[in-house]
Design an enzyme around this catalytic site. Structure first.
Site, PDB file in Angstrom:
ATOM      1  N   ASP A  72       0.848  -1.193   0.000  1.00  0.00           N
ATOM      2  CA  ASP A  72       0.000   0.000   0.000  1.00  0.00           C
ATOM      3  C   ASP A  72       0.887   1.247   0.000  1.00  0.00           C
ATOM      4  O   ASP A  72       2.103   1.160   0.225  1.00  0.00           O
ATOM      5  CB  ASP A  72      -0.877  -0.043   1.269  1.00  0.00           C
ATOM      6  CG  ASP A  72      -2.024   0.959   1.236  1.00  0.00           C
ATOM      7  OD1 ASP A  72      -2.394   1.422   0.147  1.00  0.00           O
ATOM      8  OD2 ASP A  72      -2.566   1.264   2.328  1.00  0.00           O
ATOM      9  N   GLU A 115       2.855   5.134  -3.806  1.00  0.00           N
ATOM     10  CA  GLU A 115       2.881   6.118  -4.936  1.00  0.00           C
ATOM     11  C   GLU A 115       4.196   6.873  -4.996  1.00  0.00           C
ATOM     12  O   GLU A 115       4.604   7.236  -6.106  1.00  0.00           O
ATOM     13  CB  GLU A 115       1.703   7.100  -4.796  1.00  0.00           C
ATOM     14  CG  GLU A 115       0.346   6.461  -4.985  1.00  0.00           C
ATOM     15  CD  GLU A 115      -0.045   5.503  -3.866  1.00  0.00           C
ATOM     16  OE1 GLU A 115       0.382   5.742  -2.716  1.00  0.00           O
ATOM     17  OE2 GLU A 115      -0.721   4.517  -4.142  1.00  0.00           O
ATOM     18  N   ASP A 152      -9.291   3.232  -2.909  1.00  0.00           N
ATOM     19  CA  ASP A 152     -10.287   3.935  -2.087  1.00  0.00           C
ATOM     20  C   ASP A 152     -11.452   4.522  -2.874  1.00  0.00           C
ATOM     21  O   ASP A 152     -11.833   5.688  -2.716  1.00  0.00           O
ATOM     22  CB  ASP A 152      -9.604   5.039  -1.269  1.00  0.00           C
ATOM     23  CG  ASP A 152      -8.476   4.491  -0.396  1.00  0.00           C
ATOM     24  OD1 ASP A 152      -8.290   3.248  -0.367  1.00  0.00           O
ATOM     25  OD2 ASP A 152      -7.777   5.292   0.240  1.00  0.00           O
TER      26      ASP A 152
HETATM   27  O1  MIG Z   1      -4.059   5.905   4.343  1.00  0.00           O
HETATM   28  O2  MIG Z   1      -4.040   0.706   5.409  1.00  0.00           O
HETATM   29  O3  MIG Z   1      -6.064   2.020  -0.042  1.00  0.00           O
HETATM   30  O4  MIG Z   1      -7.094  -0.214   1.271  1.00  0.00           O
HETATM   31  O5  MIG Z   1      -7.261  -0.080   4.067  1.00  0.00           O
HETATM   32  C1  MIG Z   1      -4.887   4.809   4.089  1.00  0.00           C
HETATM   33  C2  MIG Z   1      -5.214   1.418   5.488  1.00  0.00           C
HETATM   34  C3  MIG Z   1      -4.066   3.564   4.005  1.00  0.00           C
HETATM   35  C4  MIG Z   1      -5.199   2.842   2.004  1.00  0.00           C
HETATM   36  C5  MIG Z   1      -5.625   1.651   1.231  1.00  0.00           C
HETATM   37  C6  MIG Z   1      -6.705   0.927   1.978  1.00  0.00           C
HETATM   38  C7  MIG Z   1      -6.217   0.540   3.348  1.00  0.00           C
HETATM   39  C8  MIG Z   1      -5.747   1.789   4.106  1.00  0.00           C
HETATM   40  N1  MIG Z   1      -4.730   2.464   3.321  1.00  0.00           N
END
Ligand code: MIG
Length: 755
Positions: free
Chosen positions: A422, A425, A501
């Site tokens: 996650d 980016e 999201d």
């Molecule tokens: O700032 O890890 O897209 O699937 O549950 C949010 C928490 C961070 C973004 C991801 C989402 C995940 C969430 N993450």
């Protein structure tokens, strides 16, 4: 007021401490970016065009043209119908996307015709005009017209003609219609921050790849440039990058062929382990072992098949990557073993950023060995993520990747089956503006060195590269499985992608269909969405419709934000549970078929979800964005409107058989089909053989409608479901004639499925 509300929401989301730090970070970043741009502007923004063509030299498989204003264009044919053009000055791209450079020789002719030069193969001709415009011809037919590019400081901009009937597809991840024409896209991987809606962008993974289709004529374009950029398809096509050489691959042909060639260039997705194609349950907010066991039991008690449960950020100790909170998970190894016994794999999330904490070994090692990104002054760059201030491993540094790879054993040794990347980016919290690192942040870029403007878009890609190699090396007998939020062209070699999201709305459901199709056209074969949407709670009907669609997408997962109520199927009432049980069973039954589709992705680069113009592009089929093919033979017509009682379905040539009740629809026409709440319309091509799993046996189902003629080929791939052992590919051809059917089966390989 608006800002104040945003601030409050922000505090709720990330905590007060981080919200305050965010203000500090945002200020710092703004200053850094201002300084960056003032340096860039000082270097000059003088506008240069190529000027007059002065000289053309023949080179291997192509030509190099020089222009008056010290601008050059190199043209190299990789195949007869695939050509690479490179405008310089500007740094050539660091080789991240491209995996192949040994192309066989193409017979290329270079000749002067009046005052222009023609560089051609048997199939494709490029004409360089004296001013630097380039025309692409197929025979006599003009198929693309590029204007002379402009160089402003270090930024290239080029326009090309966009014919009125041309449609545009691809562009990686977009919250949009299927045909992207009329839009403008930023090429900058971005975390939109917790929720996004129709036409919002840029998102986590835009890609500079698009397919231009014009009824039966088409071509793919890939700009190999990782810099921050823009691509727009308004009156004309316009591409812009703030740095680097302007390098473009042009591949001529119909969609299937060009995806095959694009992925020959940039790589294909390896075959996933079979379990990854099953159903995944996730929710941000599962606190501890008890929650995981409760969810597994919920699935068992409700007789709902499940394959995977995901563990979001709360399993870590203070959000320190590669740690496990021992209060929440006192014995993770036993938990994974117990789950394994129930046929459930566990996945953990993993963020890139490392908590600044002098007592934390990963941070210490990173500092001692300079594995992190630095500021222009040479200090460790500090951004802001879940653990507070955090350093960012520089994944464009081979040494950093090597170090990071070793860390995965902390999770794999506990029995974790796959990893979910996650925030890559990379994302860093801001109170406003662009939620990432300053453009001036320094990166290694495989030793070449450069800044974030160049490295940003390949940051996530290289995190995945490290993760994939780690899984290969640490667990050589099993296939890696990774999910990623961000990446670049070629990331399909390492990880699957999900649309993250997305808001919980009917619009979002619609754009999920077109979004996943466009990802597939961009070379990303495996993708999916959070069922019900991420940021809100879907009502029961939307939840059911999303579930039904997701069963016919590669990555099939239910997930939602910690700010939404629980959203396991039983939270939506008994009727929903009963419907979802059937959806899950259909998915299970189809696994041998979906597995075969996955094999096709790994062999040919084909996406699992394919647009309606996949087999024939007559201009009409490319208008359809509310249905799609799942693999070779299933036509899926999801329900995308609230309260829908019937919908139009256009059937391409052939005959189509309702997957559920066997009724037959003739092809080349549109029908209105009735809709019920318990299923979405799915049809099978007449003549198809679909392998299915029924009562743990493999059954081959032949679909043949009376009166259909012609021959249909089906493939069936099988192996043990994981690892690198024997496999078998069966090719079954069904010939339907008046009154009889001929079936021909050929098999290759040493794996014999147990029937
Ligand atoms: O700032 O890890 O897209 O699937 O549950 C949010 C928490 C961070 C973004 C991801 C989402 C995940 C969430 N993450």
């Amino acid at each position: 007021m608006e800002n104040f509300k945003k601030l409050l929401d922000g505090i709720k989301g990330i905590g007060l401490g981080n919200a305050l730090r965010t203000i500090i970070y945002t200020n710092r970043k703004k200053k850094a970016d201002k300084a960056y741009w003032s340096v860039v502007n000082k270097q000059g923004s003088e506008l240069r065009i190529p000027g007059k063509l002065s000289d053309v030299k023949v080179i291997e498989n192509g030509a190099r043209a020089s222009f008056q204003n010290e601008i050059e264009l190199e043209i190299v044919f990789l195949k007869k119908d695939m050509v690479r053009t490179t405008w310089t000055p500007g740094n050539l791209p660091v080789q991240y996307a491209v995996i192949k450079d040994d192309w066989s020789d193409v017979d290329v002719k270079v000749e002067q015709v009046d005052d222009s030069w023609v560089v051609s193969s048997d199939e494709l001709k490029l004409q360089i005009h004296p001013c630097g415009s380039v025309s692409y011809f197929e025979g006599k037919k003009l198929i693309r017209q590029e204007n002379p590019p402009r160089l402003e400081g270090k930024a290239w901009t080029q326009t090309a003609e966009l014919e009125s009937e041309t449609k545009i597809f691809g562009m990686g991840e977009q919250a949009n219609r299927l045909d992207l024409r009329g839009n403008s896209f930023e090429l900058w991987n971005t975390d939109p921050g917790g929720s996004y809606k129709f036409q919002e962008g840029p998102l986590y993974m835009p890609l500079p790849v698009y397919y231009c289709s014009n009824s039966n004529r088409g071509h793919m374009v890939f700009h190999e440039n990782t810099f921050k950029g823009k691509l727009s398809f308004k009156e004309e096509i316009e591409v812009n990058f703030i740095g680097g050489a302007l390098r473009t691959y042009f591949i001529k042909g119909e969609i299937k062929k060009v995806i095959g060639k694009l992925t020959e260039l940039t790589g294909r997705s390896p075959l996933p382990p079979l379990w990854a194609l099953g159903f995944h349950q996730s929710k941000w907010g599962y606190k501890n072992e008890g929650d995981i066991r409760r969810i597994a039991k919920g699935y068992l008690d409700n007789d709902l098949p499940i394959s995977v449960i995901h563990m979001d950020i709360d399993y870590m100790e203070g959000f320190r990557v590669f740690t496990i909170d021992s209060e929440r998970y006192p014995d993770l190894k036993s938990l994974t073993a117990d789950m394994e016994e129930q046929g459930i794999k566990l996945i953990t999330i993993l963020d890139p950023a490392v908590k600044v904490d002098k007592d934390y070994p990963i941070y210490q090692e990173g500092i001692e060995n300079s594995y992190f990104c630095t500021t222009p002054e040479g200090q460790t760059f500090k951004g802001l993520v879940w653990p507070g201030w955090a350093a960012f491993p520089d994944f464009t540094n081979p040494k950093t990747r090597e170090w990071w790879k070793g860390k995965y054993s902390a999770l794999l040794d506990e029995g974790i089956s796959g990893i979910w990347h996650d925030m890559n980016e990379p994302a860093s919290f801001v109170s406003d503006g662009d939620s990432t690192l300053p453009l001036s942040t320094l990166h290694n870029l495989e030793g070449k060195k450069g800044n974030h403007a160049e490295a940003h878009n390949v940051y996530g890609m290289n995190m995945n590269r490290a993760g994939y190699e780690a899984m290969r090396e640490l667990r050589p007998d099993r296939r890696p499985w990774l999910l990623t939020r961000s990446g670049w062209v070629g990331v399909q070699r390492y990880a699957w992608h999900w649309t993250a999201d997305i808001e919980s709305s009917w619009d979002a459901l619609k754009m999920t269909v077109s979004g996943l199709l466009n990802l597939g056209i961009s070379g990303i074969s495996f993708s999916g969405s959070d069922i019900g949407g991420f940021s809100g709670k879907a009502d029961t009907e939307l939840f059911i419709r999303w579930f039904q669609l997701a069963a016919f997408t590669p990555f099939f997962r239910n997930h939602a934000s910690c700010q939404t109520p629980d959203s396991e199927p039983w939270e939506y009432g008994q009727i929903a549970v009963d419907i979802i049980r059937e959806v899950l069973r259909v998915r299970e039954r189809l696994l041998p078929y979906i597995y075969t589709c996955s094999w096709q992705a790994s062999e040919f680069g084909f996406p699992l979800m394919r647009p309606m113009f996949w087999d024939q592009d007559d201009g009409n089929l490319s208008e359809i964005e509310d249905s799609f093919f799942f693999g070779d033979h299933l036509l899926v017509a999801p329900v995308l409107e609230e309260g829908q009682k019937e919908r139009d379905v256009y059937f391409p040539e052939g005959a189509w058989i309702d997957f559920y009740d066997g009724s037959v629809y003739e092809g080349d026409r549109e029908y209105i089909v009735k809709i019920q709440i318990d299923k979405i319309p799915v049809f099978v091509r007449s003549g198809a053989v679909i392998p299915v799993k029924e009562n743990s046996s493999r059954i081959l189902r032949l679909y043949a409608a009376e009166g259909t003629r012609g021959s249909t080929t089906s493939y069936i791939y099988s192996d043990s479901g994981d690892g690198y052992g024997a496999s078998m590919v069966e090719e079954i051809t069904v010939e339907q004639n008046e009154g009889h059917i001929n079936i021909n089966r050929m098999a290759k390989g040493e794996y014999y499925p147990q029937e």
